[in-house]
Structure formats: C-alpha cells, structure tokens
Write a protein that holds these residues in place. Sequence first.
Motif, PDB file in Angstrom:
ATOM      1  N   SER A  89      71.386  21.033-122.856  1.00  0.00           N
ATOM      2  CA  SER A  89      72.568  20.907-121.998  1.00  0.00           C
ATOM      3  C   SER A  89      73.364  22.213-121.950  1.00  0.00           C
ATOM      4  O   SER A  89      74.176  22.414-121.045  1.00  0.00           O
ATOM      5  CB  SER A  89      73.460  19.761-122.471  1.00  0.00           C
ATOM      6  N   ASP A 196      80.360  16.433-120.766  1.00  0.00           N
ATOM      7  CA  ASP A 196      79.307  16.831-121.704  1.00  0.00           C
ATOM      8  C   ASP A 196      79.178  15.718-122.743  1.00  0.00           C
ATOM      9  O   ASP A 196      80.142  15.419-123.458  1.00  0.00           O
ATOM     10  CB  ASP A 196      79.693  18.157-122.356  1.00  0.00           C
ATOM     11  N   LEU A 223      76.381  15.968-118.206  1.00  0.00           N
ATOM     12  CA  LEU A 223      75.419  16.769-118.951  1.00  0.00           C
ATOM     13  C   LEU A 223      74.907  15.965-120.140  1.00  0.00           C
ATOM     14  O   LEU A 223      75.697  15.422-120.918  1.00  0.00           O
ATOM     15  CB  LEU A 223      76.058  18.070-119.458  1.00  0.00           C
ATOM     16  N   SER A 225      71.496  15.502-123.236  1.00  0.00           N
ATOM     17  CA  SER A 225      70.557  16.288-124.033  1.00  0.00           C
ATOM     18  C   SER A 225      69.769  15.379-124.963  1.00  0.00           C
ATOM     19  O   SER A 225      70.292  14.365-125.435  1.00  0.00           O
ATOM     20  CB  SER A 225      71.316  17.328-124.864  1.00  0.00           C
TER      21      SER A 225
END
Length: 410
Positions: A89, A196, A223, A225
């Motif tokens: 990310s 995020d 975002l 990950s």
Amino acid sequence: MVASEIRALFAVASRPEVVSLAGGMPYVTALPLDVVGELVADLVAKRGPEALQYGSGQGDPALREQICEVMREEGIEAGANDVVVTVGSQQALDLITRIFVDPGDIVLAEGPSYVGALGTFAAYQAKVVHIAMDDQGLIPESLAQTIYALKSAGNRIKFLYTIPTFQNPAGVTLNEVRRRQVLEICQRAGILIVEDNPYGLLGFDGEPLRALRADDPEGVVYLGSFSKTLAPGFRVGWALAPHAVRDKLVLAMESAVLSHSTFTQLAVGQFLATQPWREQIKTFRELYRERRDALLSSLEQLMPPGCSWTRPGGGFFVWMTLPEGLDSKAMLPQAVDKRVAFVPGTGFFSDGGGERQMRLSYCYPQPDRIREGVRRLAGVIEEELRTREMFGTGRAPGHAGVDTPGPDLA
C-alpha cells in the motif's frame, strides 16, 4: 527527502540482545511456511511461464476479484475493475500523491501520522497540516475548523489522509459516529479521503469495523495490503478508487514499474484460493492480542507516575506519553545502551511535535521479551526523571524535516 536521524541507532538495535519495541514487523513465523513453500513450488511447476512473465499494469484479474472478497469483510462492495494492485500500500500512497499533489498543496493528516506517509508527502513538496486526535481517533470538530481556516486563507486542500482503524502510530480507532461525521465534513467541503487500512482485519474484539469507503464509494480512495494479514515479503497491496482516479492510477503504475510482479500476485492468489485465510487472520489476531496484553500489563506494573498510553483494540502499536520535561528522541541513545529500542514521537509529525511521545510495537517480540523490554525502558525513564530533578529540563535539538522511513520504522 531527509535521511532518518535514528537509522544508525536501529542498526545497533537489531542486535539479538536488544529488545526492539520499535519496528512494526508482522510475526510471519505464525504462517504455515511449509504450505507456502509447497504453493510456490506448485506455482512454478504448473504456471511458471505465466508467473515469470510481465503482467497487467492494473494487476492480475483473478487476484483483484479475491481482493474484493477480502474487502467485503469491512462492508465494501466493489468491482474488480476498480482495483489497482500495487507494490504494497506504500506504493499506492505514492501514486495517489503523485496524481493529486502539486508543490505547496495541503494534505490533511492525523497528528501523529504514519511516518511513511509523511515522507511521501514531503517528497512531493506537499504541506502537511495535522488534525488533532484523542482516544477516539480524529476529532471531527478540529477537522471542520482546520478546513474552514485553510480555505479562508486561499489554500488548496488536496485530500485527507487517515488511518481510521488501529491507527499507526497511536493505536486508536475512529468510532462509528465520528466516521459518519468525517465523511459528511469532507463531502461538504469537496475533499477526497485517502483511507489507509492495513490493520482493519486485525481487531481483537468483535467483527471488523465498516470502512469509510463502504459508505462513500465516490469520495474515498481505499488503500489495502496483504503485508499485515499475510506477509510483507510478497509486497502486494492495492488501491480501490473511483473510475477516473483508477484510470490515472493505472497510468502512474505503468510509468513507475511497467507492471507489478506477476509471480507474487499469483502466489498470494493461490494462498487465498486454497488456504483458510480467514482462519490464518484469526491466528494472527490471537497472537497479537496476547502480545498487546503483555505490553499493557507490563506498562501498568512498571512505568513511573506521569506516563500514559493508548489501549489499542487491534493492530500493532501503543502510543506512550512521557512525563513533562522528558524528550523521547534525546532518550533513545540511553535506551539502546540499556538494550531496548522504540521509535521517538517526532518522526510522526511534520511540524516538530511529538517530543514527549514514543511508539511501542508489540507485534514481533515474544510476550516474555516484551515484558523484559518494558522493564528496561522503565529503568531508562526513571533514570531520566532523576537527571531532570538534579539538573533541570533538557531538550534535544528541534526536529527538522520529515524522516525518510526504512522498513524498521513501518
């Protein structure tokens, strides 16, 4: 871009005799590494020519479908066509900043905020304005007041960057009421939100919180990950963006690296398709809960009066505030000398704040090592308090610029 002033100390802190409460490294040993090895070998044997070839700039289509399934855990309904796979990310954040930010533009961010984000914003010459936080996360009233003041002064605000769930470094979580308020404030002001969320599935109690993106598909870039829920070595992250932003992300991605690693994308996809990934995340959650509890109980037992800290409900980090007059950055060399390491709070502010704060990470050390690390750290703080009583308050030189992070600060 400014090299981190504390990297040299972390080279010493990586020695085995030092208890590191610094780096946010996932405990990848909890993975079934034999299974991962078999999956990789099978991938090379059966799909080697495809896995070792160039791929799409947007990412493997099958993996993007699987990413949509992962995001449904947080209430997000999205199509694979709006997902762009990235190198973690961190690259997604870099690409978003490249697309939106011109030198001198304003980026709003929580104070404190993720050091990797601050380094990216500084590299593109953005001005970061911090929004105040408390134990319930970003304060909506502070956000609204800051937006009004900046716009009244003629500033260009490009987006709000936020880690609403188990925030890095503070460990706090934006509650549901505030999530709605933040969305409404940014919608009224016409400000994009960059959400995020690497830790969202690593909560210790109850179901995952609903993501901001779930309630505002057009106003939020999300975002994600696999670095925290699978392994950072795969370096697979993603951005979920509105159509127009998605197109620009693909162009920026192709400009940066042509295409992401097909091999790692297919390896992650193979793991998701054949392994009980939800159970693996549950294993991580239980492991990190035990270590969080070890850290919090040790802080309660050992820290001197005047220290305070957050109590995270998930993720990797605790944010500690030292007694008045102490400076965490000035204290770090003494701490490393006593064989314990942390990250000083100054690295998480772009404006020189954080002198009395430090980030403590509980994700990697074993619980007994965590307790020993806190014992050593408490001794350092007590020694600093005695020195202050004898000689008065001392301060290290002011923090200048934004540290460019290495993996040890992630």
